[in-house]
Design a protein around this motif. Structure first.
Motif, PDB file in Angstrom:
ATOM      1  N   LEU A 292       0.420   6.491   9.363  1.00  0.00           N
ATOM      2  CA  LEU A 292       0.900   5.384  10.725  1.00  0.00           C
ATOM      3  C   LEU A 292       1.143   4.261   9.578  1.00  0.00           C
ATOM      4  O   LEU A 292       1.689   3.063   9.441  1.00  0.00           O
ATOM      5  CB  LEU A 292      -0.117   5.455  11.194  1.00  0.00           C
ATOM      6  N   THR A 293       0.788   4.634   8.228  1.00  0.00           N
ATOM      7  CA  THR A 293       0.646   3.375   7.774  1.00  0.00           C
ATOM      8  C   THR A 293       1.950   2.905   6.916  1.00  0.00           C
ATOM      9  O   THR A 293       2.193   1.863   6.920  1.00  0.00           O
ATOM     10  CB  THR A 293      -0.500   3.439   6.633  1.00  0.00           C
ATOM     11  N   LEU A 294       2.742   4.168   6.573  1.00  0.00           N
ATOM     12  CA  LEU A 294       4.371   4.259   6.080  1.00  0.00           C
ATOM     13  C   LEU A 294       5.016   4.081   6.828  1.00  0.00           C
ATOM     14  O   LEU A 294       6.619   3.574   7.120  1.00  0.00           O
ATOM     15  CB  LEU A 294       4.075   5.153   5.395  1.00  0.00           C
ATOM     16  N   ALA A 295       4.570   4.107   8.500  1.00  0.00           N
ATOM     17  CA  ALA A 295       6.042   3.782   9.587  1.00  0.00           C
ATOM     18  C   ALA A 295       6.151   2.712  10.227  1.00  0.00           C
ATOM     19  O   ALA A 295       4.790   1.645   9.462  1.00  0.00           O
ATOM     20  CB  ALA A 295       5.104   4.709  11.079  1.00  0.00           C
TER      21      ALA A 295
ATOM     22  N   HIS B 101      -7.841  -6.894   5.006  1.00  0.00           N
ATOM     23  CA  HIS B 101      -9.074  -5.631   4.291  1.00  0.00           C
ATOM     24  C   HIS B 101      -8.815  -4.372   5.386  1.00  0.00           C
ATOM     25  O   HIS B 101      -9.638  -3.498   5.083  1.00  0.00           O
ATOM     26  CB  HIS B 101     -11.137  -6.115   4.847  1.00  0.00           C
ATOM     27  N   GLY B 102      -8.412  -4.394   6.393  1.00  0.00           N
ATOM     28  CA  GLY B 102      -7.823  -3.243   6.920  1.00  0.00           C
ATOM     29  C   GLY B 102      -7.433  -1.620   6.047  1.00  0.00           C
ATOM     30  O   GLY B 102      -7.608  -0.850   6.151  1.00  0.00           O
ATOM     31  N   PHE B 103      -6.289  -2.481   5.770  1.00  0.00           N
ATOM     32  CA  PHE B 103      -5.678  -1.279   4.782  1.00  0.00           C
ATOM     33  C   PHE B 103      -6.703  -0.521   3.278  1.00  0.00           C
ATOM     34  O   PHE B 103      -6.725   0.500   3.612  1.00  0.00           O
ATOM     35  CB  PHE B 103      -4.495  -2.040   4.358  1.00  0.00           C
ATOM     36  N   ALA B 104      -7.347  -1.383   2.804  1.00  0.00           N
ATOM     37  CA  ALA B 104      -8.316  -0.619   2.316  1.00  0.00           C
ATOM     38  C   ALA B 104      -9.359  -0.207   2.799  1.00  0.00           C
ATOM     39  O   ALA B 104      -9.606   1.348   2.492  1.00  0.00           O
ATOM     40  CB  ALA B 104      -9.309  -1.836   1.537  1.00  0.00           C
ATOM     41  N   LEU B 105     -10.469  -0.624   4.151  1.00  0.00           N
ATOM     42  CA  LEU B 105     -10.905   0.800   4.526  1.00  0.00           C
ATOM     43  C   LEU B 105     -10.306   2.206   5.236  1.00  0.00           C
ATOM     44  O   LEU B 105     -10.694   2.920   4.968  1.00  0.00           O
ATOM     45  CB  LEU B 105     -11.567   0.258   6.549  1.00  0.00           C
TER      46      LEU B 105
ATOM     47  N   TRP C 253       0.409  -1.194  -0.128  1.00  0.00           N
ATOM     48  CA  TRP C 253      -0.059  -0.187   0.185  1.00  0.00           C
ATOM     49  C   TRP C 253       0.662   0.850   0.322  1.00  0.00           C
ATOM     50  O   TRP C 253       0.569   2.734   0.440  1.00  0.00           O
ATOM     51  CB  TRP C 253      -0.871   0.060   1.166  1.00  0.00           C
ATOM     52  N   ARG C 254       2.255   1.253  -0.479  1.00  0.00           N
ATOM     53  CA  ARG C 254       3.075   2.653   0.327  1.00  0.00           C
ATOM     54  C   ARG C 254       2.731   3.469  -0.633  1.00  0.00           C
ATOM     55  O   ARG C 254       2.292   4.217  -0.215  1.00  0.00           O
ATOM     56  CB  ARG C 254       4.456   1.871   0.410  1.00  0.00           C
TER      57      ARG C 254
ATOM     58  N   VAL D 191      -4.478   4.159  14.722  1.00  0.00           N
ATOM     59  CA  VAL D 191      -5.358   4.123  13.352  1.00  0.00           C
ATOM     60  C   VAL D 191      -6.832   4.444  14.052  1.00  0.00           C
ATOM     61  O   VAL D 191      -7.963   5.395  13.660  1.00  0.00           O
ATOM     62  CB  VAL D 191      -5.032   3.325  12.127  1.00  0.00           C
ATOM     63  N   ALA D 192      -7.376   3.667  14.630  1.00  0.00           N
ATOM     64  CA  ALA D 192      -8.321   3.285  15.656  1.00  0.00           C
ATOM     65  C   ALA D 192      -8.828   5.038  15.978  1.00  0.00           C
ATOM     66  O   ALA D 192      -9.973   5.723  16.345  1.00  0.00           O
ATOM     67  CB  ALA D 192      -8.767   2.361  16.294  1.00  0.00           C
ATOM     68  N   LEU D 193      -7.550   5.594  17.231  1.00  0.00           N
ATOM     69  CA  LEU D 193      -7.285   6.089  17.905  1.00  0.00           C
ATOM     70  C   LEU D 193      -8.061   7.520  16.814  1.00  0.00           C
ATOM     71  O   LEU D 193      -8.542   8.681  17.014  1.00  0.00           O
ATOM     72  CB  LEU D 193      -6.611   6.282  18.846  1.00  0.00           C
TER      73      LEU D 193
END
Length: 172
Positions: free
Chosen positions: A65-68, A138-142, A10-11, A79-81
């Motif tokens: 956050l996704t890239l870290a 599926h979390g990444f798609a959401l 997903w980068r 992500v949730a927070l």
């Protein structure tokens, strides 16, 4: 759990989303500077520009956050927070419009579609964080859907604000 965690897939998308969000945030500040007097005088404009800034900032944070390189547990919780914090924004807008008297509400109708769209986007982000914690890819798609929806909503709202500020500043 870690085998389903594939941030490298997903980068590129999240690099684009984070970069776009920061560029749009900068452009929003330029527009705010041009229409600063209108924004200062109108609580509705202040609330909407603040929310647009938060939406774009949240997209940047989610992308970062996704890239870290962090453990999936910290990523999912983060992500949730962030999305839980963002979910308060449409609630505040709804409360602000609800507590106004009938005459004011008639001139500034509740942007129900916008509120529902933003609330749904943040709810998807919360679900994405929880899905990652549960080991689902599926979390990444959401999370990506959350970011794209927030970007589109912020752009459309900023466009409307820009012309609304122009109209408001032209009034005698």
């Amino acid at each position: 759990m870690s085998q389903s965690y594939g941030p490298e897939l997903w980068r590129d998308l999240f690099v684009m989303l984070g970069s776009s969000a920061t560029a749009l945030l900068g452009l929003l500040f330029v527009v705010l500077t041009i229409h600063l007097q209108t924004v200062k005088e109108d609580l509705d404009f202040r609330l909407r520009t603040r929310n647009n800034s938060y939406h774009l900032l949240n997209v940047f944070i989610l992308s970062a956050l996704t890239l870290a390189p962090v453990p999936v547990m910290f990523f999912g919780i983060g992500v949730a927070l962030v999305c839980l914090y963002g979910l308060r924004l449409p609630i505040v807008v709804t409360w602000y419009l609800y507590r106004q008297d009938e005459a004011v509400r008639a001139h500034k109708p509740l942007w129900l579609g916008s509120v529902i769209t933003v609330a749904t986007a943040y709810a998807l982000g919360i679900a994405g964080g929880i899905a990652l914690l549960a080991g689902s890819n599926h979390g990444f798609a959401l999370i990506a859907t959350t970011c794209v929806v927030l970007m589109v909503r912020a752009v459309l709202s900023s466009w409307a604000l820009m012309f609304g500020a122009e109209t408001a500043s032209a009034k005698p």
